[in-house]
Design a protein around this motif. Structure first.
Motif, PDB file in Angstrom:
ATOM      1  N   ALA A 108      -9.730   2.738  -2.483  1.00 21.90           N
ATOM      2  CA  ALA A 108      -8.670   3.257  -3.348  1.00 21.90           C
ATOM      3  C   ALA A 108      -8.841   4.755  -3.595  1.00 21.90           C
ATOM      4  O   ALA A 108      -7.984   5.385  -4.183  1.00 21.90           O
TER       5      ALA A 108
ATOM      6  N   GLY B 150     -12.610  -0.361  -5.669  1.00 21.21           N
ATOM      7  CA  GLY B 150     -13.200  -0.227  -4.343  1.00 21.21           C
ATOM      8  C   GLY B 150     -13.069   1.182  -3.804  1.00 21.21           C
ATOM      9  O   GLY B 150     -12.182   1.941  -4.197  1.00 21.21           O
TER      10      GLY B 150
ATOM     11  N   SER C 287      -8.022  -1.415  -8.490  1.00 17.77           N
ATOM     12  CA  SER C 287      -9.069  -1.430  -7.470  1.00 17.77           C
ATOM     13  C   SER C 287     -10.215  -0.513  -7.847  1.00 17.77           C
ATOM     14  O   SER C 287     -10.021   0.662  -8.114  1.00 17.77           O
TER      15      SER C 287
ATOM     16  N   GLY D 157      -5.283  -3.155  -2.240  1.00 15.71           N
ATOM     17  CA  GLY D 157      -6.557  -2.714  -2.793  1.00 15.71           C
ATOM     18  C   GLY D 157      -6.866  -1.276  -2.433  1.00 15.71           C
ATOM     19  O   GLY D 157      -7.901  -0.745  -2.807  1.00 15.71           O
ATOM     20  N   ASN D 158      -5.947  -0.629  -1.723  1.00 15.32           N
ATOM     21  CA  ASN D 158      -6.153   0.777  -1.367  1.00 15.32           C
ATOM     22  C   ASN D 158      -5.552   1.719  -2.404  1.00 15.32           C
ATOM     23  O   ASN D 158      -5.528   2.922  -2.214  1.00 15.32           O
TER      24      ASN D 158
ATOM     25  N   TYR E 150       0.843  -1.193   0.000  1.00  9.76           N
ATOM     26  CA  TYR E 150       0.000   0.000   0.000  1.00  9.76           C
ATOM     27  C   TYR E 150       0.878   1.241   0.000  1.00  9.76           C
ATOM     28  O   TYR E 150       1.841   1.332   0.747  1.00  9.76           O
TER      29      TYR E 150
ATOM     30  N   GLU F 231     -10.228  -5.360  -7.786  1.00 12.66           N
ATOM     31  CA  GLU F 231     -10.881  -5.399  -6.487  1.00 12.66           C
ATOM     32  C   GLU F 231     -12.181  -4.615  -6.537  1.00 12.66           C
ATOM     33  O   GLU F 231     -12.218  -3.486  -7.010  1.00 12.66           O
TER      34      GLU F 231
END
Lengths: 444, 427
Positions: B165, B162, B160, B132-133, B92, B244
């Motif tokens: 992110a 999501g 990602s 996934g960030n 990350y 993600e």
């Protein structure tokens, strides 16, 4: 809890658990293997259920006419989850301001999420010990409830235990090792408070009895001498009038009535724990607080201690075994980044404690997810716990620990008919649970 | 109980002493062999030569080869399709959100205890993925859990979709909180005197781009419009993607993006994708799905999604999410999916063949066919039965873990062959 409220409660409970509909039906449950209780297994046997109770279990029974027949490969007792919050309002389950006098039964929320109940029941959990204030310093009175297929919650035992925790974190603040030991000390202080309260109460009752007796004797004496005393009084009155003096009544010296100790509902519950009338369940995880807990509770020889969580209990296994303290483990797969309580958690713990002679109970961890009880018990088996011990850890073990062993936890005659029928071994997770019977009713 | 007793006879028989140093070939006879492709062999024999499966089937044992006799089940090692094991914060990047150049292989510490723990749970291969960030998290790596073996240095391009992110507002609570809750969380961390380092990180994240789902889509479309570097390889279908996406709308967006750009690979997350229309959309996208890990108390609907995907021919694999979850969570996930109605063969494939396919290593792993790596586990019973025990774990034909408690003790011969020499075979 005062005596009167206990009675009122008992009446309420009786009302709640009254004869359920459908339990009139007789059941005839046959299985290749009947796991009656840990250590007793019958082959090709049957269970006869009448009016919600197990009437007979054996290999030589005859099917009575009219009984409904159920068949399976393996039958065992309904699971008892010793660590759950099923049926509790979430605010109650997480109540941090709980005290010893807080009662789980006050937080019952009859199945606000029916799926939780249905899933737990379909997974074989027929009774559960639930706890209000599960992470409070003192959580209050826990209850054993029935996972009832109707909308009611049947309370099997409203005062099954007193719960407490020693935490690693409180209100977002990490507790260092000394804080945690202090929590154990404070708990001992509370138990001592309960013990003393009980002592005072007993003394008060004794003194009150003495006082009542003395007063009664005095009264009798006075009544017997009433005529004479009246004559004397009249004489004294007349004399006083004659002499123009003031008449003085003769004063009786009365014994001082013993003072009732100030009513302390918390101390009352603590006293019951201190005296071993109800078990005390303490969630503790690390070696320092486990050692401290064992040390400070040692002087209370009637205390019935249970330890829950117990991540590092193996370090004190000899003490736990010696004092016959059962441990409720939660064999869930938790990683190294789990909370401080659990990050040193090992799935091997259950098996290792069992081999060290400690009684192991398996609970679903205090949440509303009792439905996973069978899965985590199986995980404990895969990590070294004996299969029979694992089944005992979710049936008779918790039933006995929470004083409902006379009613649930095994398939012996006289007990509530909570029966599970599987197509294979209950702890093999791909065995299917074919039928769930609770209090003689088949869950459809 | 019979399985446990059966395990007692697991041991080494045969005339030739079993030492892998002197003789690289040996055979394992098991009561049941699960090949991994859906077939199973009763009383099967597997011959291992130089770390590969050289013969597998029912039949006679070779009297000249050392024999490992196992009274239980022999199954392929599990492949976990997403993990952050042993990454030590490499997965990350708080300052930037788009890092196509990041390579998780550089974060691979073969000696990290996470890998040994995974091996003990029967997981022999893992896909190391970013957290996934980050919108573009970089390139995954596919590695074995013992021996330092790297199977793929550039496994997937991780993208990602999501909320985590995105910028501070959405990302802080991983997209599940409301803006008000996030503001509160931010205020409380400001007032916390010990919150210094987090404050700095928040400040950095606050300036990250993009800050919204539409912004994220714009960034990605820009990169795939005239793709270069890793994007171009992904757009040509040479490099699979790992997308993600968690919430329903994120999943739909990711599936659509993959369809539009003809991306191959898998979706990671999708806990709520158990709706038939989402599953249909995923089936059309041609993506696989990496689900889980499922924990105690997982919503029934996400458990049921496994069966729903598999019924539509979508390959499914399980994520490990170590170190947050213990590696045993992989098998629990599988057992829970099984209990929620998925087919046994399909669930087993999600741990082996399908997982290897999604990981992009099915040429070497996922089943115990001739020529594939001898990564296998000896179980006391069916591996999908949670109460079955692991007796030993073998990677590249070498035993890397043996049960040490209770009844089974590794024999001296087994010990001699036990140590796995460190070797880094780079492709």
């Amino acid at each position: 809890m005062s005596a009167s409220s206990l009675i009122a409660f008992a009446l309420w409970v009786a009302g709640q658990t009254g004869e359920p509909a459908g339990a009139q039906e007789s059941l005839w449950i046959q299985a290749d293997r009947i796991l009656v209780r840990p250590g007793l297994e019958l082959r090709n046997a049957a269970i006869l259920v009448e009016r919600g109770k197990i009437v007979r279990v054996g290999t030589d029974l005859e099917k009575p006419a009219g009984a409904r027949e159920l068949r399976g490969t393996v039958a065992c007792a309904g699971f008892v989850d010793p660590w759950s919050s099923l049926g509790l309002d979430p605010a109650g389950a997480n109540e941090l301001g709980a005290t010893a006098a807080t009662r789980t039964t006050d937080g019952l929320n009859p199945w606000w999420i029916p799926e939780e109940r249905d899933e737990a029941l379909r997974a074989g959990v027929t009774t559960a010990r639930i706890q209000v204030g599960g992470s409070a310093v003192v959580g209050g009175l826990g209850a054993v409830i029935r996972v009832d297929p109707s909308s009611r919650i049947g309370v099997v035992l409203p005062d099954a235990c007193l719960a407490a925790t020693t935490a690693i974190q409180r209100a977002g603040r990490d507790l260092d090792v000394f804080d945690r030991i202090e929590e154990a000390d404070r708990l001992a202080g509370l138990i001592e408070r309960g013990r003393r309260y009980r002592e005072e109460t007993v003394e008060y009752r004794h003194d009150l009895e003495e006082w009542d007796k003395t007063i009664a004797e005095k009264q009798k004496e006075l009544e017997e001498n009433f005529k004479k005393a009246k004559k004397n009084r009249e004489k004294a009155q007349a004399e006083a009038q004659e002499k123009g003096k003031e008449f003085k009544e003769e004063k009786y010296k009365e014994d001082k009535k013993p003072k009732r100790p100030k009513l302390d509902p918390e101390a009352e519950v603590l006293a019951r724990a201190a005296e071993g009338e109800i078990p005390l369940v303490v969630e503790a995880h690390r070696v320092p607080e486990l050692r401290a807990l064992l040390e400070v509770t040692a002087p209370f020889d009637r205390l019935r201690l249970l330890v829950a969580g117990a991540t590092e209990a193996l370090e004190v296994a000899d003490l736990l075994a010696e004092r016959s303290i059962p441990v409720i483990v939660w064999p869930a797969p938790l990683g190294a980044e789990a909370s401080g309580e659990w990050n040193a958690h090992s799935l091997e713990l259950a098996g290792e404690l069992d081999r060290a002679g400690v009684e192991v109970l398996i609970g679903s961890g205090g949440g509303p997810h009792s439905r996973e009880l069978r899965w985590i018990a199986a995980l404990a088996v895969s990590h070294g716990l004996d299969r029979e011990a694992a089944l005992g850890a979710i049936t008779l073990g918790p039933a006995r620990a929470f004083d409902v062993g006379e009613r649930v936890g095994s398939l012996e005659s006289g007990k509530d008919a909570d029966v599970l029928l599987f197509d294979g071994d209950p702890l093999e997770t791909h065995s299917r649970l074919l039928q769930v019977v609770t209090q003689g009713r088949v869950v459809e | 109980m019979s399985f446990v007793l059966g395990a007692l006879v697991t041991g080494v028989l045969g005339s030739a002493p079993f030492t892998q140093e002197s003789n690289p070939a040996y055979q394992v006879r098991a009561k049941m062999i699960l090949v991994g492709d859906g077939t199973q062999i009763e009383d099967g024999v597997m011959v291992v030569e130089r770390g590969k499966v050289s013969r597998i089937g029912r039949g006679e044992i070779d009297p000249h080869l050392p024999l490992v006799e196992h009274a239980g089940v022999l199954a392929p090692g599990f492949v976990a399709c997403q993990t952050e094991s042993g990454e030590e914060g490499e997965g990350y990047e708080p300052t930037r959100s788009i890092l196509p150049e990041a390579r998780l292989v550089h974060a691979f510490h073969p000696d990290h205890s996470d890998f040994a723990a995974a091996a003990r749970a029967g997981i022999t291969t893992v896909v190391l993925a970013p957290s996934g960030n980050d919108l573009v998290g970089g390139l995954t790596a596919v590695v074995k859990t013992a021996g330092g073996v790297i199977l793929e240095r550039e496994g997937h391009l991780a993208l990602s979709f999501g909320g985590s992110a995105l910028s501070q507002t959405v990302g802080r609570s991983f997209g599940f909180g409301t803006a008000d809750e996030d503001a509160q969380a931010s205020a409380s961390s400001d007032s916390d005197p010990r919150g210094g380092p987090e404050d700095t990180e928040d400040a950095r994240r606050g300036s990250r781009q993009p800050t919204s789902y539409s912004g994220a889509l714009r960034e990605l479309r820009e990169r795939f419009a005239k793709p270069q570097g890793v994007y171009s390889r992904a757009a040509r279908g040479e490099l699979p993607v790992l997308l993600e996406a968690w919430d329903r709308h994120e999943v739909m967006r990711a599936a659509e993006f993959a369809r539009d750009h003809r991306l191959i690979g898998a979706l990671r997350g999708a806990p709520l994708a158990g709706d038939p229309d989402v599953a249909d959309s995923l089936a059309k996208s041609g993506l696989g799905v990496v689900v889980g890990p499922y924990a105690i108390g997982q919503r029934r609907r996400s458990l049921e999604s496994v069966g729903m995907f598999q019924a539509r021919g979508v390959p499914v694999a399980f994520a490990l999410a170590s170190p947050e979850y213990a590696p045993e969570g992989l098998r629990l996930s599988a057992a829970l999916a099984l209990s929620a109605g998925a087919k046994r063969e399909d669930v087993l494939r999600a741990l082996t063949t399908d997982a290897a396919k999604i990981a992009g290593v099915s040429d070497r792993l996922g089943s115990l066919e001739r020529g594939k790596d001898a990564d296998f586990v000896l179980w006391s019973g069916d591996p999908l039965d949670l109460s079955s025990r692991i007796e030993s774990v073998w990677i590249d034909g070498k035993r890397v873990h043996a049960r040490t408690d209770g009844m089974h003790r590794p024999t001296r011969e087994e010990d001699a062959g036990g140590a796995h020499p460190r070797e880094a075979r780079h492709r």
